[in-house]
Design a protein around this motif. Structure first.
Motif, PDB file in Angstrom:
ATOM      1  N   ARG A  56       0.926  -1.136  -0.047  1.00 35.99           N
ATOM      2  CA  ARG A  56       0.052  -0.151   0.106  1.00 35.99           C
ATOM      3  C   ARG A  56       0.886   1.336  -0.004  1.00 35.99           C
ATOM      4  NH1 ARG A  56      -4.995  -1.004   4.129  1.00 35.99           N
ATOM      5  NH2 ARG A  56      -6.037  -2.607   2.875  1.00 35.99           N
ATOM      6  N   ARG A  57       0.243   2.188  -0.650  1.00 36.57           N
ATOM      7  CA  ARG A  57       1.188   3.377  -0.646  1.00 36.57           C
ATOM      8  C   ARG A  57       0.967   4.216   0.598  1.00 36.57           C
ATOM      9  NH1 ARG A  57       1.512   7.095  -5.948  1.00 36.57           N
ATOM     10  NH2 ARG A  57       2.926   8.005  -4.386  1.00 36.57           N
ATOM     11  N   ARG A  58       2.058   4.714   1.033  1.00 38.40           N
ATOM     12  CA  ARG A  58       1.965   5.615   2.340  1.00 38.40           C
ATOM     13  C   ARG A  58       2.552   7.041   1.834  1.00 38.40           C
ATOM     14  NH1 ARG A  58       0.266   2.882   7.142  1.00 38.40           N
ATOM     15  NH2 ARG A  58      -0.344   0.636   6.290  1.00 38.40           N
ATOM     16  N   GLY A  59       1.756   7.887   1.939  1.00 37.19           N
ATOM     17  CA  GLY A  59       2.240   9.144   1.580  1.00 37.19           C
ATOM     18  C   GLY A  59       2.461   9.376   0.135  1.00 37.19           C
ATOM     19  N   GLU A  60       3.492  10.229  -0.291  1.00 32.29           N
ATOM     20  CA  GLU A  60       3.549  10.513  -1.658  1.00 32.29           C
ATOM     21  C   GLU A  60       4.346   9.364  -2.337  1.00 32.29           C
ATOM     22  OE1 GLU A  60       2.730  13.243  -3.524  1.00 32.29           O
ATOM     23  OE2 GLU A  60       1.426  13.561  -1.867  1.00 32.29           O
ATOM     24  N   SER A  61       5.491   8.964  -1.735  1.00 26.57           N
ATOM     25  CA  SER A  61       6.448   7.955  -2.418  1.00 26.57           C
ATOM     26  C   SER A  61       6.580   6.737  -1.543  1.00 26.57           C
ATOM     27  CB  SER A  61       7.334   8.680  -2.975  1.00 26.57           C
ATOM     28  OG  SER A  61       8.209   9.216  -1.798  1.00 26.57           O
ATOM     29  N   ASP A  62       6.198   6.511  -0.339  1.00 32.08           N
ATOM     30  CA  ASP A  62       6.483   5.522   0.444  1.00 32.08           C
ATOM     31  C   ASP A  62       5.422   4.590   0.179  1.00 32.08           C
ATOM     32  OD1 ASP A  62       8.761   6.760   1.659  1.00 32.08           O
ATOM     33  OD2 ASP A  62       7.404   7.840   2.794  1.00 32.08           O
ATOM     34  N   TRP A  63       5.950   3.488   0.585  1.00 33.67           N
ATOM     35  CA  TRP A  63       5.213   1.973   0.580  1.00 33.67           C
ATOM     36  C   TRP A  63       5.263   1.296   1.751  1.00 33.67           C
ATOM     37  CZ3 TRP A  63       2.209   0.725  -3.742  1.00 33.67           C
ATOM     38  CH2 TRP A  63       2.598   1.422  -4.858  1.00 33.67           C
ATOM     39  N   ALA A  64       4.456   0.472   2.108  1.00 34.92           N
ATOM     40  CA  ALA A  64       4.275  -0.265   3.107  1.00 34.92           C
ATOM     41  C   ALA A  64       3.692  -1.703   2.803  1.00 34.92           C
ATOM     42  CB  ALA A  64       3.808   0.134   4.420  1.00 34.92           C
ATOM     43  N   HIS A  65       3.848  -2.759   3.617  1.00 38.21           N
ATOM     44  CA  HIS A  65       3.357  -4.090   3.091  1.00 38.21           C
ATOM     45  C   HIS A  65       1.567  -3.876   3.273  1.00 38.21           C
ATOM     46  CE1 HIS A  65       7.357  -5.858   4.046  1.00 38.21           C
ATOM     47  NE2 HIS A  65       6.701  -6.291   2.751  1.00 38.21           N
ATOM     48  N   ASP A  66       0.995  -4.477   2.594  1.00 45.37           N
ATOM     49  CA  ASP A  66      -0.539  -4.307   2.798  1.00 45.37           C
ATOM     50  C   ASP A  66      -0.850  -5.278   3.954  1.00 45.37           C
ATOM     51  OD1 ASP A  66      -3.088  -4.087   2.321  1.00 45.37           O
ATOM     52  OD2 ASP A  66      -3.380  -5.858   1.342  1.00 45.37           O
ATOM     53  N   VAL A  67      -0.125  -6.188   4.295  1.00 41.56           N
ATOM     54  CA  VAL A  67      -0.344  -7.043   5.781  1.00 41.56           C
ATOM     55  C   VAL A  67       1.315  -6.953   6.204  1.00 41.56           C
ATOM     56  CG1 VAL A  67      -0.652  -9.126   6.838  1.00 41.56           C
ATOM     57  CG2 VAL A  67      -2.045  -8.363   4.674  1.00 41.56           C
ATOM     58  N   CYS A  68       1.325  -6.142   7.304  1.00 40.88           N
ATOM     59  CA  CYS A  68       2.580  -5.841   7.917  1.00 40.88           C
ATOM     60  C   CYS A  68       2.687  -6.362   9.359  1.00 40.88           C
ATOM     61  CB  CYS A  68       3.037  -4.635   7.569  1.00 40.88           C
ATOM     62  SG  CYS A  68       4.773  -4.140   8.045  1.00 40.88           S
ATOM     63  N   PRO A  69       3.467  -7.216   9.723  1.00 43.05           N
ATOM     64  CA  PRO A  69       4.467  -7.849   8.860  1.00 43.05           C
ATOM     65  C   PRO A  69       4.045  -8.976   7.890  1.00 43.05           C
ATOM     66  CG  PRO A  69       4.264  -8.698  11.348  1.00 43.05           C
ATOM     67  CD  PRO A  69       3.240  -7.415  11.268  1.00 43.05           C
ATOM     68  N   PRO A  70       4.579  -8.877   7.021  1.00 44.49           N
ATOM     69  CA  PRO A  70       4.342  -9.860   5.919  1.00 44.49           C
ATOM     70  C   PRO A  70       4.269 -11.147   6.384  1.00 44.49           C
ATOM     71  CG  PRO A  70       6.563  -9.209   5.679  1.00 44.49           C
ATOM     72  CD  PRO A  70       6.108  -8.574   6.777  1.00 44.49           C
ATOM     73  N   GLN A  71       3.263 -11.955   5.850  1.00 46.85           N
ATOM     74  CA  GLN A  71       2.907 -13.071   6.731  1.00 46.85           C
ATOM     75  C   GLN A  71       3.889 -14.114   5.703  1.00 46.85           C
ATOM     76  OE1 GLN A  71      -1.184 -13.831   5.483  1.00 46.85           O
ATOM     77  NE2 GLN A  71      -1.812 -12.918   7.457  1.00 46.85           N
ATOM     78  N   GLN A  72       4.695 -14.693   6.597  1.00 45.87           N
ATOM     79  CA  GLN A  72       5.563 -15.848   6.131  1.00 45.87           C
ATOM     80  C   GLN A  72       5.515 -17.197   6.391  1.00 45.87           C
ATOM     81  OE1 GLN A  72       9.203 -14.118   7.638  1.00 45.87           O
ATOM     82  NE2 GLN A  72       9.426 -12.660   5.830  1.00 45.87           N
ATOM     83  N   ALA A  73       5.906 -18.108   5.564  1.00 44.85           N
ATOM     84  CA  ALA A  73       5.908 -19.372   6.019  1.00 44.85           C
ATOM     85  C   ALA A  73       6.754 -19.832   7.078  1.00 44.85           C
ATOM     86  CB  ALA A  73       5.929 -20.281   4.898  1.00 44.85           C
ATOM     87  N   GLN A  74       5.942 -19.895   8.250  1.00 51.25           N
ATOM     88  CA  GLN A  74       6.690 -20.352   9.464  1.00 51.25           C
ATOM     89  C   GLN A  74       6.617 -21.863   9.775  1.00 51.25           C
ATOM     90  OE1 GLN A  74       4.950 -17.827  12.522  1.00 51.25           O
ATOM     91  NE2 GLN A  74       6.114 -16.209  12.078  1.00 51.25           N
TER      92      GLN A  74
END
Ligand code: ZN
Length: 82
Positions: free
Chosen positions: A55-73
């Motif tokens: 997802r966009r955060r602000g003008e030019s920043d990005w962040a995970h849609d699901v944060c922290p990213p779901q990893q295969a644990q």
């Protein structure tokens, strides 16, 4: 009788028409989450991988849609034996 020139014009207009339809017609099942592979997540500082929604955060920043990213644990093993 159709002359070759008329045929070309007809074919061209048909291609244009199809292109117009394709532009208006969007493929179904498209989620509205964006992707920004290679970007750095502003929230956790990790690199956003191509398969991860972002997802966009602000003008030019990005962040995970699901944060922290779901990893295969790895599956957690129970301490109990028996
Ligand atoms: Zn993140």
């Amino acid at each position: 009788m159709t002359t070759p020139q008329q045929f070309l014009i007809t074919a061209e207009s048909r291609i244009l028409a199809e292109a117009d339809i394709k532009e208006n017609e969007r493929p179904g099942g498209e989620d509205h989450s964006a992707h920004a592979p290679g970007r750095t997540c502003k929230a956790c500082g990790e690199i956003i991988e191509p398969g991860q929604a972002a997802r966009r955060r602000g003008e030019s920043d990005w962040a995970h849609d699901v944060c922290p990213p779901q990893q295969a644990q790895p599956p957690q093993r129970g301490g109990q034996s028996g």
